[in-house]
Design a protein around this motif. Structure first.
Motif, PDB file in Angstrom:
ATOM      1  N   LYS A  85      80.928 -18.594  78.468  1.00 54.96           N
ATOM      2  CA  LYS A  85      79.629 -18.209  79.049  1.00 54.96           C
ATOM      3  C   LYS A  85      78.453 -18.713  78.192  1.00 54.96           C
ATOM      4  O   LYS A  85      77.663 -17.899  77.689  1.00 54.96           O
ATOM      5  N   PRO A  86      78.306 -20.011  78.044  1.00 47.44           N
ATOM      6  CA  PRO A  86      77.262 -20.532  77.146  1.00 47.44           C
ATOM      7  C   PRO A  86      75.835 -20.148  77.547  1.00 47.44           C
ATOM      8  O   PRO A  86      74.974 -19.979  76.683  1.00 47.44           O
ATOM      9  N   PHE A  87      75.607 -20.005  78.863  1.00 40.97           N
ATOM     10  CA  PHE A  87      74.225 -19.737  79.291  1.00 40.97           C
ATOM     11  C   PHE A  87      73.818 -18.271  79.119  1.00 40.97           C
ATOM     12  O   PHE A  87      72.717 -17.887  79.490  1.00 40.97           O
ATOM     13  N   SER A  88      74.730 -17.475  78.571  1.00 42.42           N
ATOM     14  CA  SER A  88      74.317 -16.105  78.247  1.00 42.42           C
ATOM     15  C   SER A  88      73.893 -16.016  76.779  1.00 42.42           C
ATOM     16  O   SER A  88      73.548 -14.941  76.299  1.00 42.42           O
ATOM     17  N   ALA A  89      73.914 -17.154  76.078  1.00 43.94           N
ATOM     18  CA  ALA A  89      73.571 -17.152  74.649  1.00 43.94           C
ATOM     19  C   ALA A  89      72.104 -16.782  74.436  1.00 43.94           C
ATOM     20  O   ALA A  89      71.243 -17.160  75.232  1.00 43.94           O
ATOM     21  N   ARG A  90      71.840 -16.057  73.337  1.00 39.67           N
ATOM     22  CA  ARG A  90      70.466 -15.627  73.039  1.00 39.67           C
ATOM     23  C   ARG A  90      69.827 -16.488  71.965  1.00 39.67           C
ATOM     24  O   ARG A  90      68.718 -16.198  71.507  1.00 39.67           O
ATOM     25  N   SER A  91      70.535 -17.490  71.500  1.00 36.67           N
ATOM     26  CA  SER A  91      69.937 -18.404  70.513  1.00 36.67           C
ATOM     27  C   SER A  91      70.670 -19.735  70.588  1.00 36.67           C
ATOM     28  O   SER A  91      71.781 -19.823  71.114  1.00 36.67           O
ATOM     29  N   PHE A  92      70.011 -20.753  70.054  1.00 37.52           N
ATOM     30  CA  PHE A  92      70.586 -22.090  70.076  1.00 37.52           C
ATOM     31  C   PHE A  92      71.904 -22.125  69.298  1.00 37.52           C
ATOM     32  O   PHE A  92      72.873 -22.748  69.730  1.00 37.52           O
ATOM     33  N   ILE A 135      65.354 -24.936  63.463  1.00 38.91           N
ATOM     34  CA  ILE A 135      64.257 -24.025  63.843  1.00 38.91           C
ATOM     35  C   ILE A 135      64.826 -22.632  64.116  1.00 38.91           C
ATOM     36  O   ILE A 135      64.246 -21.614  63.723  1.00 38.91           O
ATOM     37  N   ASN A 136      65.967 -22.598  64.789  1.00 38.34           N
ATOM     38  CA  ASN A 136      66.622 -21.319  65.070  1.00 38.34           C
ATOM     39  C   ASN A 136      66.917 -20.559  63.770  1.00 38.34           C
ATOM     40  O   ASN A 136      66.633 -19.358  63.637  1.00 38.34           O
ATOM     41  N   LYS A 137      67.460 -21.280  62.786  1.00 45.03           N
ATOM     42  CA  LYS A 137      67.810 -20.627  61.515  1.00 45.03           C
ATOM     43  C   LYS A 137      66.540 -20.169  60.788  1.00 45.03           C
ATOM     44  O   LYS A 137      66.491 -19.055  60.237  1.00 45.03           O
ATOM     45  N   LEU A 138      65.515 -21.045  60.805  1.00 41.31           N
ATOM     46  CA  LEU A 138      64.249 -20.680  60.140  1.00 41.31           C
ATOM     47  C   LEU A 138      63.645 -19.433  60.782  1.00 41.31           C
ATOM     48  O   LEU A 138      63.101 -18.563  60.092  1.00 41.31           O
ATOM     49  N   TRP A 139      63.719 -19.368  62.100  1.00 46.37           N
ATOM     50  CA  TRP A 139      63.198 -18.200  62.835  1.00 46.37           C
ATOM     51  C   TRP A 139      63.925 -16.927  62.396  1.00 46.37           C
ATOM     52  O   TRP A 139      63.315 -15.892  62.131  1.00 46.37           O
ATOM     53  N   GLN A 140      65.262 -17.022  62.305  1.00 45.97           N
ATOM     54  CA  GLN A 140      66.058 -15.858  61.876  1.00 45.97           C
ATOM     55  C   GLN A 140      65.665 -15.430  60.461  1.00 45.97           C
ATOM     56  O   GLN A 140      65.499 -14.238  60.188  1.00 45.97           O
ATOM     57  N   VAL A 141      65.504 -16.426  59.581  1.00 47.14           N
ATOM     58  CA  VAL A 141      65.159 -16.121  58.185  1.00 47.14           C
ATOM     59  C   VAL A 141      63.768 -15.477  58.114  1.00 47.14           C
ATOM     60  O   VAL A 141      63.564 -14.433  57.456  1.00 47.14           O
ATOM     61  N   ALA A 142      62.809 -16.087  58.842  1.00 48.28           N
ATOM     62  CA  ALA A 142      61.425 -15.585  58.801  1.00 48.28           C
ATOM     63  C   ALA A 142      61.347 -14.164  59.358  1.00 48.28           C
ATOM     64  O   ALA A 142      60.693 -13.285  58.772  1.00 48.28           O
TER      65      ALA A 142
END
Lengths: 79, 479
Positions: free
Chosen positions: B262-269, B344-351
């Motif tokens: 179910k890839p399109f249920s993912a909440r992040s890249f 960007i996804n990882k940076l967002w999580q860190v920030a």
């Protein structure tokens, strides 16, 4: 070193790396159960465990670990 | 032979029948080996076309054999470089045109996946994870398994070995029904949903790329619709293909690994890539991301740097994974977009974790608004990045992006994110109310009901195939 001693030492490594003083490990504990145990801290844990127990892990061993129980069995096999 | 052709059905039936004539492991392995050879031969029109693939396999086997006796890091490094150089040459990457080319057409289908299998064996043999000596016929059966030959899934040798002609397969009614259900579901995805999406995509794409002068709003909508249809086509084409492969595997005792969840249920890249083409993501995690992070952490051990080393490692891993998808310059752009998305996804999580604290960040990610916003943004980013796959010429790609401009791209991004976010919200609202009454559910799950469902699916497949007048090709075959 028996399993209980490995668990005690491993818990200390986990607490240190993940900065969680009250962390308790069981054989069923998985990454999803522990706050902060993600793909990056997993590698930091592996490095810390390697240093602490004096063992080395291969690429497929590092990637294939599913829970703490498997981690302990792997360490026990190597020491 | 295409997996959607009647020829493949006849071939598969032949292999399954031959496989079950005897329970002798040696005989069954012989059947599987011949099956692989016949499957590969079906792509050839001249024997010379197979020679480069054979040379690649021989090189891989030689490297594995050397590594099984000489387990030095230097040997592994040389073997990896040699195999990669051979792969790049045979795959005819446009940026290495100066290397020259073989003066005859030859088979390149399956080469990418054979590369992953060979590299995996080499690394595991070197590390001692694979201690047994792999014979040449076992190597052939593993690297060229006809079920996974064209496009995976990428099974680990250890898992393959456990089933290789050994697995006990009982062809009882339940097993056969499960296998047929999976295969038919795959065909339904392949020839109904994917084919219809491709039909619509092929209708819109020329309108989008032709040098007309539509209004800004029309151009944005046309782009968003074309890109979304391609994504639907790609997903159902690929996941349908996997259903056919996995279902066929049931009948040969091969429990092949799943490739989609179910890839399109993912909440992040990053979560998306744990659900999409999972065996590829896992391969890259095992053999590129983890070793790279270990190397970086050994060089820069300060815990405060962990997240930033991770951002860098994610970028490199996704860049390589993106570039692997094609042989032209536009796939470097695709790789950069994949790398940027992951970083960007990882940076967002860190920030967020830094600013809000881990617990508040986790609470925020569970809120209703955040869930659908994150799903919409994740899907929209992936949909737009896939533009590289349907405009493989850099000139077409840059012309399209130039015409849209930053405003057009932003509008398309927001539109797709909104549409997918709303779709998921509506789907989650409606789905719980769609439970069938008990008597209907019982009828559906009965022996007659299950077989009727399967038969009607087959009828619809036949009808749609006849209506569209063509059998779609497998899109990932080109990668």
């Amino acid at each position: 070193m028996d399993q209980a001693q490995i668990y005690a030492k491993l818990t200390s490594v986990f607490r240190d790396v993940l900065d969680e003083d009250n962390l308790a490990l069981t054989p069923e504990t998985m990454a999803d159960d522990v706050d902060g145990w993600d793909s990056l801290s997993h590698i930091r844990l592996v490095l810390a465990v390697s240093k602490s127990f004096g063992v080395k892990f291969s690429a497929s061993e590092i990637g294939g670990l599913k829970n703490v129980g498997e981690f302990v069995e792997l360490i026990q096999k190597k020491i | 032979m295409s997996l959607t052709s009647p020829l493949f059905f006849a071939f598969l039936a032949g292999v399954i029948l031959a496989y079950h004539i005897s329970e002798s492991v040696r005989y069954r392995r012989l059947v599987l080996g011949f099956g692989n050879a016949i499957f590969i031969a079906s792509y050839l029109t001249d024997y010379i076309q197979i020679l480069p693939l054979l040379a690649f396999l021989l090189l891989g086997y030689a490297c594995v054999s050397i590594l099984s006796v000489w387990k030095s890091s230097l040997a592994l490094g040389l073997a990896v470089l040699g195999v990669l150089a051979c792969y790049v040459f045979l795959k005819r990457f446009s940026f290495f045109d100066d290397l020259g080319r073989l003066p005859f057409p030859y088979l390149t289908i399956g080469l990418s996946y054979i590369l992953f299998r060979i590299l995996h064996i080499m690394v595991d043999v070197h590390s001692g994870d694979l201690e047994e000596r792999i014979g040449p016929t076992a190597f052939f059966r593993y690297t060229c398994n006809f079920l996974c030959f064209v496009s995976g899934p990428i099974q680990r040798y250890q898992d393959f070995r456990a089933a290789d002609g050994i697995a006990v397969v009982k062809l009882d009614a339940e097993t056969v029904f499960q296998a047929f259900s999976r295969v038919v579901a795959g065909y339904a995805k392949f020839v109904i949903i994917a084919a219809v999406a491709e039909y619509a995509f092929s209708f819109l794409k020329p309108q989008l790329l032709q040098a007309g002068d539509p209004s800004f709003a029309k151009l944005c909508m046309l782009y968003a619709a074309t890109a979304s249809l391609y994504t639907v086509y790609l997903y159902y084409n690929f996941s349908g293909y996997m259903d056919i492969v996995l279902g066929s595997g049931f009948l040969l005792g091969q429990a092949l690994p799943e490739n989609f969840d179910k890839p399109f249920s993912a909440r992040s890249f990053l979560e998306f890539w744990q659900r999409w083409h999972m065996t590829l993501s896992q391969w890259f995690k095992f053999y590129l991301f983890n070793p790279l992070v270990m190397l970086l952490m050994s060089c820069f051990p300060a815990p405060a740097l962990t997240a930033y080393l991770g951002v860098f490692a994610f970028f490199i891993t996704f860049l390589v994974m993106g570039v692997w998808h094609g042989t032209t310059a536009v796939f470097v752009v695709y790789g950069l977009l994949m790398g940027a998305g992951a970083s960007i996804n990882k940076l967002w999580q860190v920030a967020c974790a830094d600013r809000l604290g881990k617990k508040r960040y986790r609470t925020m990610t569970e809120t209703l608004g955040y869930v659908y916003f994150a799903r919409g943004v994740t899907i929209s980013y992936f949909v737009l990045a896939l533009t590289c796959l349907w405009t493989p010429e850099l000139s077409d790609f840059t012309r399209l992006i130039g015409r849209l401009g930053p405003a057009g791209m932003s509008a398309a991004f927001a539109g797709i994110a909104l549409a997918f976010g709303l779709f998921w919200w509506l789907a989650d609202q409606i789905a719980p109310h769609l439970t069938a009454p008990a008597f209907l559910a019982n009828a559906r799950d009965s022996l007659v009901g299950r077989n009727l469902t399967l038969a009607s699916q087959m009828m619809v497949i036949v009808a749609v195939t006849a209506l569209l007048h063509k059998s779609p090709d497998f899109v990932y075959k080109a990668f």
